[in-house]
Design a protein around this motif. Structure first.
Motif, PDB file in Angstrom:
ATOM      1  N   UNK A 110       0.825  -1.211   0.000  1.00  0.00           N
ATOM      2  CA  UNK A 110       0.000   0.000   0.000  1.00  0.00           C
ATOM      3  C   UNK A 110       0.851   1.249   0.000  1.00  0.00           C
ATOM      4  N   UNK A 111       0.384   2.275  -0.701  1.00  0.00           N
ATOM      5  CA  UNK A 111       1.018   3.570  -0.642  1.00  0.00           C
ATOM      6  C   UNK A 111       0.574   4.347   0.580  1.00  0.00           C
ATOM      7  N   UNK A 112       1.123   5.553   0.733  1.00  0.00           N
ATOM      8  CA  UNK A 112       0.835   6.376   1.902  1.00  0.00           C
ATOM      9  C   UNK A 112      -0.443   7.188   1.766  1.00  0.00           C
ATOM     10  N   UNK A 113      -0.956   7.306   0.563  1.00  0.00           N
ATOM     11  CA  UNK A 113      -2.182   8.034   0.309  1.00  0.00           C
ATOM     12  C   UNK A 113      -1.950   9.456  -0.147  1.00  0.00           C
ATOM     13  N   UNK A 114      -2.903   9.975  -0.916  1.00  0.00           N
ATOM     14  CA  UNK A 114      -2.884  11.363  -1.346  1.00  0.00           C
ATOM     15  C   UNK A 114      -4.294  11.934  -1.224  1.00  0.00           C
ATOM     16  N   UNK A 115      -4.389  13.151  -0.690  1.00  0.00           N
ATOM     17  CA  UNK A 115      -5.681  13.752  -0.398  1.00  0.00           C
ATOM     18  C   UNK A 115      -6.307  14.350  -1.648  1.00  0.00           C
ATOM     19  N   UNK A 116      -7.569  14.021  -1.873  1.00  0.00           N
ATOM     20  CA  UNK A 116      -8.372  14.635  -2.922  1.00  0.00           C
ATOM     21  C   UNK A 116      -9.563  15.306  -2.260  1.00  0.00           C
ATOM     22  N   UNK A 117      -9.714  16.598  -2.490  1.00  0.00           N
ATOM     23  CA  UNK A 117     -10.826  17.349  -1.929  1.00  0.00           C
ATOM     24  C   UNK A 117     -11.605  18.004  -3.060  1.00  0.00           C
ATOM     25  N   UNK A 118     -12.895  17.726  -3.117  1.00  0.00           N
ATOM     26  CA  UNK A 118     -13.766  18.274  -4.149  1.00  0.00           C
ATOM     27  C   UNK A 118     -14.748  19.228  -3.482  1.00  0.00           C
ATOM     28  N   UNK A 119     -14.690  20.489  -3.855  1.00  0.00           N
ATOM     29  CA  UNK A 119     -15.544  21.499  -3.258  1.00  0.00           C
ATOM     30  C   UNK A 119     -16.822  21.674  -4.065  1.00  0.00           C
ATOM     31  N   UNK A 120     -17.884  22.105  -3.378  1.00  0.00           N
ATOM     32  CA  UNK A 120     -19.175  22.319  -4.025  1.00  0.00           C
ATOM     33  C   UNK A 120     -19.170  23.589  -4.843  1.00  0.00           C
TER      34      UNK A 120
END
Length: 120
Positions: A110-120
């Motif tokens: 597994x990787x460490x992860x990357x944040x994805x944020x989708x705004x309205x």
């Protein structure tokens, strides 16, 4: 051992697009099963997409038609193209890999992860 590093996450408005990339170590990359998962705030980790050693793909219903998984064996990378993003896509996205070529439902790396944020 296989090491995985995700990149490409960020903040995007609803309806926009992002392309995530995962770089992997290892001389056996071409034989790996590669997947993308995500964990939204307060939620369990969920499956997003998988690509097999021979290029076969499968997607979660929630992203089908919007996301595309691909791999480049020459670069040892697996990408996730995300289009028509929705606020409910907001999550930490993880890439995963396993040496098994078929019937992979649990992943060894597994990787460490990357944040994805989708705004309205």
């Amino acid at each position: 051992q296989v090491q995985l590093v995700e990149s490409g996450g960020g903040l995007v408005q609803a309806g926009g697009s992002l392309r995530l990339s995962c770089a992997a170590s290892g001389r056996t990359f071409s034989t790996l099963t590669l997947g993308w998962f995500r964990r939204a705030p307060g939620k369990e980790r969920e499956f997003v997409a998988v690509i097999s050693w021979n290029g076969g793909t499968y997607y979660a219903d929630s992203v089908k038609g919007r996301f595309t998984i691909s791999r480049d064996n020459a670069k040892n990378t697996v990408d996730l193209q995300m289009n028509s993003l929705k606020p409910e896509d907001t999550a930490v996205y993880y890439c995963a890999a396993d040496h098994r070529r078929t019937g992979v439902y649990e992943y060894a790396y597994w990787g460490q992860g990357t944040q994805v944020t989708v705004s309205s």
